[in-house]
Scaffold this active site. Structure first.
Site, short mmCIF file in Angstrom:
data_model
loop_
_atom_site.label_atom_id
_atom_site.label_comp_id
_atom_site.label_asym_id
_atom_site.label_seq_id
_atom_site.Cartn_x
_atom_site.Cartn_y
_atom_site.Cartn_z
N GLY A 11 0.84 -1.20 0.00
CA GLY A 11 0.00 0.00 0.00
C GLY A 11 0.87 1.24 0.00
O GLY A 11 2.10 1.13 -0.04
N GLU A 85 9.95 -3.07 4.58
CA GLU A 85 10.44 -2.18 3.50
C GLU A 85 11.05 -2.95 2.33
O GLU A 85 12.17 -2.64 1.87
CB GLU A 85 11.47 -1.19 4.07
CG GLU A 85 10.98 -0.40 5.26
CD GLU A 85 10.22 0.87 4.88
OE1 GLU A 85 9.79 1.00 3.71
OE2 GLU A 85 10.06 1.74 5.76
N CYS A 180 -5.35 9.94 -2.62
CA CYS A 180 -6.19 9.12 -3.49
C CYS A 180 -5.84 9.46 -4.94
O CYS A 180 -5.11 10.43 -5.19
CB CYS A 180 -7.67 9.36 -3.20
SG CYS A 180 -8.26 10.99 -3.71
ZN LIG Z 1 -8.10 12.61 -2.08
#
Ligand SMILES: [Zn+2]
Length: 205
Positions: A11, A85, A180
């Site tokens: 992620g 990592e 996002c």
């Molecule tokens: Zn956003």
């Protein structure tokens, strides 16, 4: 808790990857499993021999500079191998994890899947292919506050970094934040108009 597996937690920045890794490590400790934790030397966030999540949890970790060193440090009775990592490791890490899996170990790893240009980070594509389980965590977007942040925005002096900005910055106030797709920005001052695909090309298909 079974071996012969590779769980990959991935992620963007600040999505809780290391926190999730530490949660799984704690469960292994409670189950009295023999566990070894590794972290790349290149990770500049922490200099000590441990890994640390953003909420302050830690676990002892062996810092290494080349992935082959993992095979030298792992003992036959080690059951769980945790690696933080993974994006910073050399390409041999895929082979190293495959060897560990084939020996019956359970490998749990974390890694940033995309760099600041939204391009696959180092060995992450291969690792996502060989993983037996992949968890993609999302972060909170630092711009709009939605919970679907999947990109890592690089900011230099508070402004979105240009696509051509160097991988390692000298000077300037460089920071990263989760965003996002809608809020993610990648200015490209070298982009040429002629490189754009024109609409008629699609229409004629
Ligand atoms: Zn956003």
């Amino acid at each position: 808790m079974d071996g012969y597996s590779f769980e990959l937690i991935t992620g963007p920045m600040s999505c809780g990857k290391t926190e999730e890794l530490l949660r799984r490590i704690r469960r292994c400790v409670i189950a009295r499993k023999k566990i070894k934790v590794f972290s790349p030397e290149i990770d500049t966030r922490e200099h000590g021999d441990y890994i640390k999540s953003r909420n302050g949890l830690t676990a002892d970790a062996i810092k290494i500079s080349h992935s082959i060193q993992i095979l030298q440090k792992v003992k036959p009775d080690d059951e769980i191998i945790a690696i933080d990592e993974l994006q910073f490791f050399d390409s041999a890490i895929t082979k190293v994890i495959t060897v560990l899996m084939n020996e019956g170990k359970k490998v749990i790893g974390t890694g940033l899947e995309l760099d600041f240009k939204s391009e696959p980070f180092g060995p992450m594509p291969e690792l996502m292919c060989i993983a037996t389980k992949v968890d993609k965590l999302h972060a909170v977007c630092m711009k709009c506050g939605c919970e679907d942040a999947t990109r890592t925005q690089r900011l230099i002096d508070g402004e979105p970094a240009d696509k051509s900005s160097p991988l390692i910055m000298i000077g300037g106030d460089e920071t990263y934040e989760a965003r996002c797709i809608k809020c993610y920005e990648l200015p490209d001052k070298n982009a040429k108009e002629s490189n754009k695909i024109s609409t008629p090309d699609f229409v004629s298909l």
